[in-house]
Enzyme design. Structure first.
Site, short mmCIF file in Angstrom:
data_model
loop_
_atom_site.label_atom_id
_atom_site.label_comp_id
_atom_site.label_asym_id
_atom_site.label_seq_id
_atom_site.Cartn_x
_atom_site.Cartn_y
_atom_site.Cartn_z
N SER A 24 0.82 -1.22 0.00
CA SER A 24 0.00 0.00 0.00
C SER A 24 0.85 1.27 0.00
O SER A 24 1.82 1.39 0.75
CB SER A 24 -0.91 0.00 1.24
OG SER A 24 -1.60 1.23 1.30
N LEU A 25 0.47 2.23 -0.84
CA LEU A 25 1.15 3.52 -0.89
C LEU A 25 0.48 4.52 0.06
O LEU A 25 0.97 5.64 0.22
CB LEU A 25 1.11 4.08 -2.32
CG LEU A 25 1.90 3.28 -3.37
CD1 LEU A 25 1.63 3.84 -4.76
CD2 LEU A 25 3.39 3.32 -3.07
N SER A 26 -0.65 4.11 0.68
CA SER A 26 -1.41 5.07 1.50
C SER A 26 -0.61 5.63 2.68
O SER A 26 -0.70 6.84 2.94
CB SER A 26 -2.70 4.43 1.98
OG SER A 26 -3.52 4.16 0.87
N LYS A 59 -14.47 -3.11 1.16
CA LYS A 59 -15.22 -1.87 0.90
C LYS A 59 -16.73 -2.08 1.04
O LYS A 59 -17.47 -1.14 1.33
CB LYS A 59 -14.90 -1.34 -0.50
CG LYS A 59 -13.49 -0.75 -0.60
CD LYS A 59 -13.24 -0.17 -1.97
CE LYS A 59 -11.86 0.44 -2.05
NZ LYS A 59 -11.57 1.05 -3.35
N ASN A 76 -14.77 3.70 1.19
CA ASN A 76 -13.31 3.63 1.32
C ASN A 76 -12.78 4.58 2.40
O ASN A 76 -11.58 4.61 2.66
CB ASN A 76 -12.61 3.92 -0.02
CG ASN A 76 -12.64 5.39 -0.40
OD1 ASN A 76 -13.50 6.14 0.07
ND2 ASN A 76 -11.73 5.81 -1.23
N ASP A 93 -13.45 7.43 -4.06
CA ASP A 93 -12.91 6.93 -5.34
C ASP A 93 -13.54 7.67 -6.53
O ASP A 93 -12.84 8.03 -7.47
CB ASP A 93 -13.18 5.42 -5.49
CG ASP A 93 -12.22 4.58 -4.66
OD1 ASP A 93 -11.12 5.05 -4.34
OD2 ASP A 93 -12.59 3.43 -4.32
N GLY A 127 -14.49 -4.23 -17.03
CA GLY A 127 -14.61 -4.79 -15.68
C GLY A 127 -15.91 -4.34 -15.05
O GLY A 127 -16.45 -3.27 -15.38
N LEU A 141 -7.04 2.26 -14.08
CA LEU A 141 -7.09 2.51 -12.63
C LEU A 141 -5.87 1.96 -11.90
O LEU A 141 -5.56 2.37 -10.79
CB LEU A 141 -8.35 1.87 -12.02
CG LEU A 141 -9.48 2.84 -11.69
CD1 LEU A 141 -9.99 3.55 -12.92
CD2 LEU A 141 -10.63 2.13 -11.00
N GLY A 186 -3.49 5.00 -12.91
CA GLY A 186 -4.34 5.44 -11.80
C GLY A 186 -3.65 6.10 -10.62
O GLY A 186 -4.30 6.31 -9.58
P1 NAP Z 1 -12.98 -6.43 -8.12
O1 NAP Z 1 -14.17 -5.98 -7.34
O2 NAP Z 1 -12.36 -7.75 -7.83
O3 NAP Z 1 -13.42 -6.37 -9.68
C1 NAP Z 1 -12.55 -6.71 -10.72
C2 NAP Z 1 -13.30 -6.85 -12.04
O4 NAP Z 1 -12.33 -7.14 -13.06
C3 NAP Z 1 -14.28 -8.01 -12.09
O5 NAP Z 1 -15.31 -7.67 -13.00
C4 NAP Z 1 -13.43 -9.15 -12.63
O6 NAP Z 1 -14.16 -10.17 -13.26
C5 NAP Z 1 -12.64 -8.41 -13.67
N1 NAP Z 1 -11.39 -9.07 -14.04
C6 NAP Z 1 -10.45 -9.59 -13.20
N2 NAP Z 1 -9.41 -10.07 -13.89
C7 NAP Z 1 -9.70 -9.87 -15.21
C8 NAP Z 1 -9.02 -10.16 -16.42
N3 NAP Z 1 -7.82 -10.75 -16.43
N4 NAP Z 1 -9.60 -9.81 -17.60
C9 NAP Z 1 -10.82 -9.21 -17.59
N5 NAP Z 1 -11.52 -8.91 -16.48
C10 NAP Z 1 -10.96 -9.24 -15.30
O7 NAP Z 1 -11.78 -5.38 -7.98
P2 NAP Z 1 -11.93 -3.79 -7.76
O8 NAP Z 1 -12.03 -3.47 -6.32
O9 NAP Z 1 -12.99 -3.33 -8.69
O10 NAP Z 1 -10.47 -3.25 -8.22
C11 NAP Z 1 -10.06 -3.36 -9.56
C12 NAP Z 1 -8.76 -2.62 -9.81
O11 NAP Z 1 -8.95 -1.22 -9.61
C13 NAP Z 1 -7.60 -3.03 -8.88
O12 NAP Z 1 -6.45 -3.14 -9.67
C14 NAP Z 1 -7.49 -1.86 -7.93
O13 NAP Z 1 -6.16 -1.69 -7.44
C15 NAP Z 1 -7.87 -0.71 -8.85
N6 NAP Z 1 -8.33 0.49 -8.11
C16 NAP Z 1 -7.57 1.62 -8.22
C17 NAP Z 1 -7.96 2.77 -7.55
C18 NAP Z 1 -7.12 4.02 -7.68
O14 NAP Z 1 -7.24 4.92 -6.81
N7 NAP Z 1 -6.32 4.17 -8.71
C19 NAP Z 1 -9.12 2.78 -6.74
C20 NAP Z 1 -9.88 1.59 -6.67
C21 NAP Z 1 -9.47 0.45 -7.36
P3 NAP Z 1 -14.29 -11.62 -12.56
O15 NAP Z 1 -15.34 -11.41 -11.49
O16 NAP Z 1 -14.68 -12.49 -13.66
O17 NAP Z 1 -12.94 -11.94 -11.96
#
Ligand code: NAP
Length: 297
Positions: free
Chosen positions: A17-19, A73, A94, A109, A136, A235, A258
Site C-alpha cells: 500500500s502507498l497510502s 469496501k 473507502n 474513489d 470490468g 485505474l 491510476g
Molecule cells: P474487483 O471488485 O475484484 O473487480 C474486478 C473486475 O475485473 C471483475 O469484474 C473481474 O471479473 C474483472 N477481471 C479480473 N481479472 C480480469 C481479467 N484478467 N480480464 C478481464 N476482467 C478481469 O476489484 P476492484 O475493487 O474493482 O479493483 C479493480 C482494480 O482497480 C484493482 O487493480 C485496484 O487496485 C484498482 N483500483 C484503483 C484505484 C485508484 O485509486 N487508482 C481505486 C480503486 C481500485 P471476474 O469477477 O470475472 O474476476
C-alpha cells in the site's frame, strides 16, 4: 498541545500500500503530527471481531480516520451508522470517520477519479454526448459508473463473464438517480466487442489485469484494434505504466494510469479527517523519492 492524528487502512494484503506514504507526506505538508498504520484483517474466513474492534476505535475517537481497501469496501457497510450519498449509491466505502459518536462512511474513489480526469484536461471534453467504455464490472467499476453519470456520459460496461455487467447495471439503476434509459449498456469483454460500442471517447480499465505482480497481462482482447481518438485511463497504479497503457500509447492514444486517482482519493479522505488539504506537489515528490520502485513517476 499539538494534536496527534491517528489514521490507518483496513484491508488485505496491505504490504504494497502507498497510502501510509501519501498520508505521512500530507501530514508533514500541513504541519500536522500523526501516524498512518496498516491494519491487515483476514478476509477468508472473515475476521469480524478484528473489524468490530477497529471500528470501535474510530467511534471512540482513538482513531481519527480509516481507509478501507480490497476486499472490505462492501463488508464494512454493515458496521456503519450513516453513508454519504456517493457511498450509498456505489454500495462501497473507502473512508470512515466519526461525527457526534456516529460512524460515517464515504466513498472518495468516484470524486478522486473525476478530479484526476480534470487534472489531465479530459473532463471538460466529456459531456452528455460522450461515450465511455468501462472494462470490468467489480467494485471499482461501480464507482466509475457513478462518477461518469455526473457529466451525463453514455456508458458501456464490459465484463469477461457474460452477465456480470448486466447484473451491475441492473443493481445500480435504482440507486443512481442520474441514470436515464439508454445511458447504460452491458457487453462481453471479448474480441469483436467494439462493434457494439463503435466510437468510445474514453476507455477505462477497472480490472486488475496488469497489476503487480501480473504485469504482463492486459484486459484488452488480443488482436482487437484500439478505438481511434479515444483516451485511455487505467485505474491500476502499480506499475505506473501498465501493459494496457503501453498498448494504447503504441496505438497513438493518450493514456494515463491510476496514480493520480489514488492521490486524489487519498487527499479527499485526508480532508474529511482533518479539514485541511495539502499541496499535491508535496505528495508526488514524496512518491517520487520513495523506494517503491514500481512507482516510476
Ligand atoms: P474487483 O471488485 O475484484 O473487480 C474486478 C473486475 O475485473 C471483475 O469484474 C473481474 O471479473 C474483472 N477481471 C479480473 N481479472 C480480469 C481479467 N484478467 N480480464 C478481464 N476482467 C478481469 O476489484 P476492484 O475493487 O474493482 O479493483 C479493480 C482494480 O482497480 C484493482 O487493480 C485496484 O487496485 C484498482 N483500483 C484503483 C484505484 C485508484 O485509486 N487508482 C481505486 C480503486 C481500485 P471476474 O469477477 O470475472 O474476476
Amino acid at each position: 498541545m499539538n494534536r496527534n492524528y491517528r489514521f490507518g487502512i483496513l484491508g488485505w494484503p496491505l504490504e504494497q500500500s502507498l497510502s501510509p506514504l501519501i498520508h505521512q507526506a500530507a501530514l508533514a505538508d500541513c504541519g500536522l503530527s500523526g501516524e498512518y498504520n496498516l491494519y491487515p484483517v483476514q478476509a477468508d474466513p472473515l475476521d469480524t471481531a478484528a473489524i468490530g474492534d477497529l471500528l470501535a476505535e474510530v467511534r471512540s475517537g482513538k482513531l481519527d480516520g480509516l481507509n478501507v481497501t480490497i476486499s472490505f469496501k462492501q463488508t464494512v457497510l454493515d458496521y456503519l451508522d450513516e453513508l454519504s450519498p456517493a457511498a450509498r449509491a456505489i454500495g462501497a466505502v473507502n473512508t470512515i470517520y466519526q461525527q457526534n459518536s456516529l460512524l460515517l462512511g464515504d466513498n472518495t474513489d468516484a470524486p478522486g477519479f473525476l478530479q484526476d480526469l480534470r487534472n489531465l484536461g479530459w473532463l471538460d471534453e466529456l459531456g452528455a454526448r460522450s461515450s465511455v467504455l468501462i472494462l470490468g464490472a467489480g467494485g471499482a467499476a461501480r464507482a466509475i459508473v457513478y462518477a461518469l453519470l455526473q457529466p451525463g456520459c453514455k456508458l458501456a460496461v464490459a465484463s469477461r463473464r457474460q452477465g456480470q455487467a448486466e447484473a451491475l447495471i441492473r443493481s445500480i439503476i435504482p440507486q443512481f438517480q442520474l441514470a436515464v434509459p439508454g445511458t447504460l449498456q452491458a457487453c462481453t469483454l471479448q474480441k469483436g466487442f467494439l462493434s457494439e460500442i463503435p466510437h468510445p471517447d474514453l476507455v477505462v480499465n477497472t480490472t486488475p489485469a496488469g497489476m503487480f505482480p501480473g504485469v504482463r497481462q492486459s484486459p484488452w482482447p488480443v488482436d482487437e484494434p484500439f478505438p481511434a481518438h479515444a483516451r485511455v485511463y487505467d485505474l491500476i497504479y502499480k506499475p505506473a505504466t501498465t501493459c494496457f497503457v503501453e498498448q494504447a500509447r503504441g496505438s497513438g492514444l493518450a493514456a494515463a494510469s491510476g496514480l493520480g486517482m489514488l492521490v486524489e482519493q487519498a487527499l479527499l479522505s485526508f480532508e474529511c479527517w482533518t479539514g485541511t488539504r495539502p499541496d499535491k506537489k508535496a505528495i508526488f515528490a514524496a512518491l517520487a523519492k520513495s523506494d517503491k520502485k514500481e512507482v516510476d513517476i
